[in-house]
Design a protein around this motif. Structure first.
Motif, short mmCIF file in Angstrom:
data_model
loop_
_atom_site.label_atom_id
_atom_site.label_comp_id
_atom_site.label_asym_id
_atom_site.label_seq_id
_atom_site.Cartn_x
_atom_site.Cartn_y
_atom_site.Cartn_z
N ARG A 40 -12.18 -1.16 9.84
CA ARG A 40 -11.65 -1.03 8.43
C ARG A 40 -10.24 -0.32 8.37
NH1 ARG A 40 -14.74 0.71 4.07
NH2 ARG A 40 -13.50 2.62 3.87
N GLU A 41 -10.28 0.82 9.06
CA GLU A 41 -9.07 1.70 9.37
C GLU A 41 -7.95 0.76 9.86
OE1 GLU A 41 -10.02 5.70 10.98
OE2 GLU A 41 -10.20 6.36 8.94
N LYS A 42 -8.33 0.05 10.87
CA LYS A 42 -7.22 -0.77 11.62
C LYS A 42 -6.76 -1.87 10.86
CE LYS A 42 -9.42 0.06 16.24
NZ LYS A 42 -10.04 -0.85 17.20
N ALA A 43 -7.56 -2.52 9.81
CA ALA A 43 -7.09 -3.57 9.08
C ALA A 43 -6.41 -3.03 8.01
CB ALA A 43 -8.46 -4.34 8.52
N MET A 44 -6.64 -1.77 7.49
CA MET A 44 -5.70 -1.05 6.35
C MET A 44 -4.36 -0.70 6.90
SD MET A 44 -7.19 1.91 3.89
CE MET A 44 -7.84 2.78 5.05
N VAL A 45 -4.45 -0.31 8.17
CA VAL A 45 -3.10 0.17 8.65
C VAL A 45 -2.27 -0.91 8.92
CG1 VAL A 45 -1.84 1.06 10.84
CG2 VAL A 45 -3.79 2.22 9.85
N ALA A 46 -2.91 -2.30 9.38
CA ALA A 46 -2.01 -3.52 9.46
C ALA A 46 -1.54 -4.09 8.21
CB ALA A 46 -2.93 -4.85 10.30
N ALA A 47 -2.57 -3.79 7.31
CA ALA A 47 -2.05 -4.41 5.74
C ALA A 47 -1.09 -3.47 5.28
CB ALA A 47 -3.27 -3.96 4.93
N TYR A 48 -0.79 -2.15 5.54
CA TYR A 48 0.14 -1.25 5.15
C TYR A 48 1.41 -1.74 5.76
CZ TYR A 48 2.49 3.20 4.51
OH TYR A 48 3.30 4.44 4.04
N TRP A 49 1.33 -2.00 7.12
CA TRP A 49 2.42 -2.44 7.74
C TRP A 49 3.27 -3.84 6.99
CZ3 TRP A 49 6.33 -1.11 10.92
CH2 TRP A 49 7.12 -2.01 11.44
N LEU A 50 2.44 -4.89 6.70
CA LEU A 50 2.86 -5.93 6.26
C LEU A 50 3.21 -5.80 4.79
CD1 LEU A 50 0.27 -8.58 7.29
CD2 LEU A 50 2.68 -8.28 8.17
N GLN A 51 2.79 -4.88 4.01
CA GLN A 51 2.90 -4.73 2.82
C GLN A 51 4.05 -3.68 2.38
OE1 GLN A 51 -0.19 -5.31 -0.12
NE2 GLN A 51 0.87 -3.61 -1.36
N VAL A 52 3.82 -2.57 2.90
CA VAL A 52 4.80 -1.54 2.57
C VAL A 52 6.18 -1.64 3.73
CG1 VAL A 52 5.15 1.04 2.57
CG2 VAL A 52 3.22 0.00 2.00
N CYS A 53 5.84 -1.57 4.62
CA CYS A 53 6.98 -1.73 6.00
C CYS A 53 7.75 -3.05 5.79
CB CYS A 53 6.56 -1.35 7.20
SG CYS A 53 5.68 0.61 7.01
N GLU A 54 7.05 -4.20 5.87
CA GLU A 54 7.66 -5.46 5.98
C GLU A 54 7.92 -5.97 4.57
OE1 GLU A 54 8.56 -7.58 8.71
OE2 GLU A 54 8.58 -5.36 9.32
N SER A 55 7.31 -5.33 3.31
CA SER A 55 7.76 -5.82 2.15
C SER A 55 7.24 -7.01 1.64
CB SER A 55 9.28 -5.66 1.82
OG SER A 55 9.80 -4.25 1.90
N SER A 56 6.11 -7.50 2.29
CA SER A 56 5.35 -8.50 1.83
C SER A 56 4.41 -8.43 0.67
CB SER A 56 4.44 -9.04 2.97
OG SER A 56 5.29 -9.51 4.24
N GLU A 57 4.62 -9.39 -0.31
CA GLU A 57 3.86 -8.97 -1.69
C GLU A 57 2.25 -9.19 -1.48
OE1 GLU A 57 4.92 -11.13 -4.97
OE2 GLU A 57 7.10 -10.94 -4.42
N ASN A 58 1.89 -10.06 -0.22
CA ASN A 58 0.49 -10.07 -0.01
C ASN A 58 0.47 -10.75 1.44
OD1 ASN A 58 1.06 -12.98 -0.19
ND2 ASN A 58 0.87 -13.03 -2.45
N PHE A 59 -0.56 -11.08 1.73
CA PHE A 59 -1.09 -11.43 3.34
C PHE A 59 -2.21 -11.99 3.41
CE2 PHE A 59 -2.05 -7.00 2.47
CZ PHE A 59 -3.21 -6.88 2.89
N GLN A 60 -2.43 -12.66 4.40
CA GLN A 60 -3.69 -13.12 4.74
C GLN A 60 -4.27 -12.52 5.90
OE1 GLN A 60 -3.06 -17.53 5.24
NE2 GLN A 60 -3.17 -17.93 3.24
N SER A 61 -5.67 -12.65 6.10
CA SER A 61 -6.25 -11.96 6.96
C SER A 61 -5.79 -12.16 8.58
CB SER A 61 -7.64 -12.14 7.16
OG SER A 61 -8.29 -13.55 7.15
N GLN A 62 -5.29 -13.44 8.77
CA GLN A 62 -5.08 -13.95 10.12
C GLN A 62 -3.91 -13.12 10.53
OE1 GLN A 62 -6.57 -15.97 12.32
NE2 GLN A 62 -5.28 -15.26 13.82
N SER A 63 -3.04 -12.75 9.79
CA SER A 63 -1.53 -12.14 9.86
C SER A 63 -2.04 -10.61 10.42
CB SER A 63 -0.89 -11.97 8.61
OG SER A 63 -0.52 -13.09 8.19
#
Length: 170
Positions: free
Chosen positions: A80-103
């Motif tokens: 769950r921490e790994k998933a949260m860090v990956a979500a942070y990368w996409l949303q905060v660092c890459e400025s994605s508004e949202n994402f899918q689990s596969q990403s």
């Protein structure tokens, strides 16, 4: 820069990418974008909109130019921490508004940290109180339908704390 230099650079990039498969091309282009400070939207990291971090934080979205650097700084221990860090990368660092689990899982697999059941890890983050992740929509009717997610402000703060070494898995 002259047009000739630009065309030469494009030719070099094209030649380098021609022999790679589609996934490898994506990884190389993502690396190049982050290496030169651009987000997936084409904006420089300093220009990209996104959640602002506390001024006390020493970590800023542009500080980690690759997902691998962010992952190493956060040192996630659980799926769950790994998933949260990956979500942070996409949303905060890459400025994605949202994402899918596969990403998320693709990012993690590229580092050798793929998650066996990404949906279960995301459900755990959704079920926390306060929620660390929100499901925005579901496309399709099956259990394997594509779901779209967004990291909450609390989730973002949790990753910021992980980067600072201030939090352990709860």
């Amino acid at each position: 820069m002259s047009a000739e230099k630009e065309i030469g650079a494009m030719s070099t990039i094209s030649s380098a990418l021609d022999d790679l498969d589609s996934d490898a091309r994506i990884r190389v282009l993502q690396w190049a974008m982050s290496h030169y400070g651009f987000t997936s939207s084409g904006l420089k990291s300093s220009q990209a909109p996104g959640p602002s971090l506390n001024s006390a934080d020493t970590s800023k979205p542009g500080q980690h130019t690759t997902f691998a650097e962010l992952f190493d700084a956060a040192q996630p221990n659980t799926e769950r921490e790994k998933a949260m860090v990956a979500a942070y990368w996409l949303q905060v660092c890459e400025s994605s508004e949202n994402f899918q689990s596969q990403s998320l899982n693709d990012l993690l697999k590229n580092l050798g940290h793929g998650i066996g059941n990404i949906t279960e890890a995301l459900n755990q983050l959704k079920n926390d109180r306060p929620a660390l992740l929100l499901q925005l929509k579901k496309s399709g009717s099956s259990r394997q339908a594509r779901k779209t997610y967004k990291l909450t402000l609390e989730g973002s703060k949790r990753v910021d704390a992980m980067i600072q070494g201030d939090v352990t898995e709860s």
